[in-house]
Scaffold this motif. Structure first.
Motif, PDB file in Angstrom:
ATOM      1  N   PRO A  56       0.838  -1.202   0.000  1.00 36.50           N
ATOM      2  CA  PRO A  56       0.000   0.000   0.000  1.00 36.50           C
ATOM      3  C   PRO A  56       0.875   1.254   0.000  1.00 36.50           C
ATOM      4  O   PRO A  56       1.868   1.340   0.706  1.00 36.50           O
ATOM      5  CB  PRO A  56      -0.790  -0.119   1.307  1.00 36.50           C
ATOM      6  N   GLY A  57       0.505   2.222  -0.840  1.00 37.63           N
ATOM      7  CA  GLY A  57       1.275   3.453  -0.949  1.00 37.63           C
ATOM      8  C   GLY A  57       2.451   3.349  -1.901  1.00 37.63           C
ATOM      9  O   GLY A  57       3.149   4.325  -2.120  1.00 37.63           O
ATOM     10  N   GLU A  58       2.689   2.178  -2.493  1.00 31.97           N
ATOM     11  CA  GLU A  58       3.816   2.007  -3.416  1.00 31.97           C
ATOM     12  C   GLU A  58       3.360   1.560  -4.806  1.00 31.97           C
ATOM     13  O   GLU A  58       4.140   1.023  -5.570  1.00 31.97           O
ATOM     14  CB  GLU A  58       4.808   0.987  -2.862  1.00 31.97           C
ATOM     15  N   GLN A  59       2.114   1.756  -5.110  1.00 31.21           N
ATOM     16  CA  GLN A  59       1.586   1.326  -6.400  1.00 31.21           C
ATOM     17  C   GLN A  59       2.157   2.177  -7.523  1.00 31.21           C
ATOM     18  O   GLN A  59       2.271   3.388  -7.393  1.00 31.21           O
ATOM     19  CB  GLN A  59       0.062   1.446  -6.370  1.00 31.21           C
ATOM     20  N   ARG A  60       2.537   1.547  -8.628  1.00 26.81           N
ATOM     21  CA  ARG A  60       3.097   2.212  -9.799  1.00 26.81           C
ATOM     22  C   ARG A  60       2.438   1.655 -11.042  1.00 26.81           C
ATOM     23  O   ARG A  60       1.755   0.653 -10.996  1.00 26.81           O
ATOM     24  CB  ARG A  60       4.607   1.984  -9.868  1.00 26.81           C
ATOM     25  N   PHE A  61       2.708   2.307 -12.167  1.00 24.83           N
ATOM     26  CA  PHE A  61       2.175   1.837 -13.434  1.00 24.83           C
ATOM     27  C   PHE A  61       3.246   1.037 -14.153  1.00 24.83           C
ATOM     28  O   PHE A  61       4.382   1.495 -14.304  1.00 24.83           O
ATOM     29  CB  PHE A  61       1.729   3.019 -14.300  1.00 24.83           C
ATOM     30  N   HIS A  62       2.879  -0.171 -14.620  1.00 24.79           N
ATOM     31  CA  HIS A  62       3.793  -1.040 -15.361  1.00 24.79           C
ATOM     32  C   HIS A  62       3.276  -1.153 -16.786  1.00 24.79           C
ATOM     33  O   HIS A  62       2.150  -1.584 -17.015  1.00 24.79           O
ATOM     34  CB  HIS A  62       3.858  -2.422 -14.704  1.00 24.79           C
ATOM     35  N   GLY A  63       4.103  -0.754 -17.745  1.00 28.81           N
ATOM     36  CA  GLY A  63       3.652  -0.768 -19.129  1.00 28.81           C
ATOM     37  C   GLY A  63       4.690  -1.319 -20.075  1.00 28.81           C
ATOM     38  O   GLY A  63       5.796  -1.695 -19.693  1.00 28.81           O
ATOM     39  N   GLY A  64       4.302  -1.374 -21.332  1.00 31.98           N
ATOM     40  CA  GLY A  64       5.174  -1.813 -22.417  1.00 31.98           C
ATOM     41  C   GLY A  64       5.237  -0.731 -23.478  1.00 31.98           C
ATOM     42  O   GLY A  64       5.020   0.434 -23.201  1.00 31.98           O
ATOM     43  N   THR A  65       5.486  -1.112 -24.712  1.00 30.92           N
ATOM     44  CA  THR A  65       5.563  -0.133 -25.790  1.00 30.92           C
ATOM     45  C   THR A  65       4.166   0.383 -26.110  1.00 30.92           C
ATOM     46  O   THR A  65       3.223  -0.388 -26.242  1.00 30.92           O
ATOM     47  CB  THR A  65       6.197  -0.777 -27.035  1.00 30.92           C
ATOM     48  N   GLY A  66       4.040   1.694 -26.217  1.00 28.54           N
ATOM     49  CA  GLY A  66       2.758   2.311 -26.517  1.00 28.54           C
ATOM     50  C   GLY A  66       2.760   3.787 -26.175  1.00 28.54           C
ATOM     51  O   GLY A  66       3.806   4.361 -25.870  1.00 28.54           O
ATOM     52  N   SER A  67       1.572   4.400 -26.216  1.00 27.03           N
ATOM     53  CA  SER A  67       1.462   5.854 -26.061  1.00 27.03           C
ATOM     54  C   SER A  67       0.456   6.263 -25.010  1.00 27.03           C
ATOM     55  O   SER A  67      -0.540   5.589 -24.788  1.00 27.03           O
ATOM     56  CB  SER A  67       1.025   6.495 -27.383  1.00 27.03           C
ATOM     57  N   LEU A  68       0.725   7.409 -24.393  1.00 32.95           N
ATOM     58  CA  LEU A  68      -0.230   8.130 -23.555  1.00 32.95           C
ATOM     59  C   LEU A  68      -0.419   9.508 -24.171  1.00 32.95           C
ATOM     60  O   LEU A  68       0.553  10.124 -24.626  1.00 32.95           O
ATOM     61  CB  LEU A  68       0.297   8.305 -22.128  1.00 32.95           C
ATOM     62  N   THR A  69      -1.653   9.994 -24.211  1.00 35.88           N
ATOM     63  CA  THR A  69      -1.916  11.339 -24.711  1.00 35.88           C
ATOM     64  C   THR A  69      -2.526  12.187 -23.603  1.00 35.88           C
ATOM     65  O   THR A  69      -3.292  11.680 -22.776  1.00 35.88           O
ATOM     66  CB  THR A  69      -2.861  11.323 -25.923  1.00 35.88           C
TER      67      THR A  69
END
Length: 179
Positions: free
Chosen positions: A56-69
């Protein structure tokens, strides 16, 4: 000439009292499932997911190749906690504005944990393309502000113009008195 000086002083005072532009920090601590629009960005679901097994309190986003707008259009990206595990290729990200690449970051060392990465590019950004291998990347604390000049910058500019106007007025008065 006094009217111009009063106008400049009034504008300086008005801009000086405006609130500063607050930064948006996307930290993933208040969500259990990401949806487009979270933090003012779209493309989350196609890019990855919240990392599982985080404390708790250490959540992050894990992603691969792609885009955010950025949903609001061009913003000023200040920085983020970032790390990518890329194997043989160099991972990182590219920043775009109106379809034109404006900045690129490639991580050159193998690191385990995200580290704060300041973004030196100060212009508007409307898309981030992440470059990664199957191991992916982690981000946290993605921080941005509106791409327009902040009130403090306007105040400094108007203050400088007021001082230049005052100095020019004094010089004209001195020339008239001497000549």
């Amino acid at each position: 000439m006094k009217a111009i000086n009063w106008f400049a002083a009034g504008m300086f005072g008005l801009v000086a009292v405006l609130p500063a532009q607050a930064a948006t920090v996307v930290d993933f601590q208040d969500v259990f499932q990401l949806e487009d629009g979270y933090g003012g960005l779209s493309g989350w679901n196609e890019l990855g997911s919240l990392n599982s097994g985080a404390l708790p309190g250490e959540q992050r986003f894990h992603g691969g190749t792609g885009s955010l707008t950025f949903d609001q259009g061009g913003v000023r990206l200040l920085g983020m906690d970032f790390v990518t595990w890329t194997g043989d290729m160099m991972g990182g990200f590219r920043l775009f504005n109106d379809g034109v690449q404006v900045y690129e970051y490639l991580q050159s060392d193998w690191l385990n944990d995200p580290y704060w990465l300041d973004i030196p590019y100060a212009g508007p950004v409307d898309r981030i393309d992440f470059i990664s291998s199957s191991d992916g990347f982690l981000i946290d604390n993605l921080t941005y502000t509106a791409a327009v000049p902040e009130p403090g910058q306007w105040a400094m500019m108007l203050g400088g113009l007021a001082l230049a106007g005052f100095a020019a007025s004094r010089m004209r008065s001195a020339v008239k008195a001497g000549g």
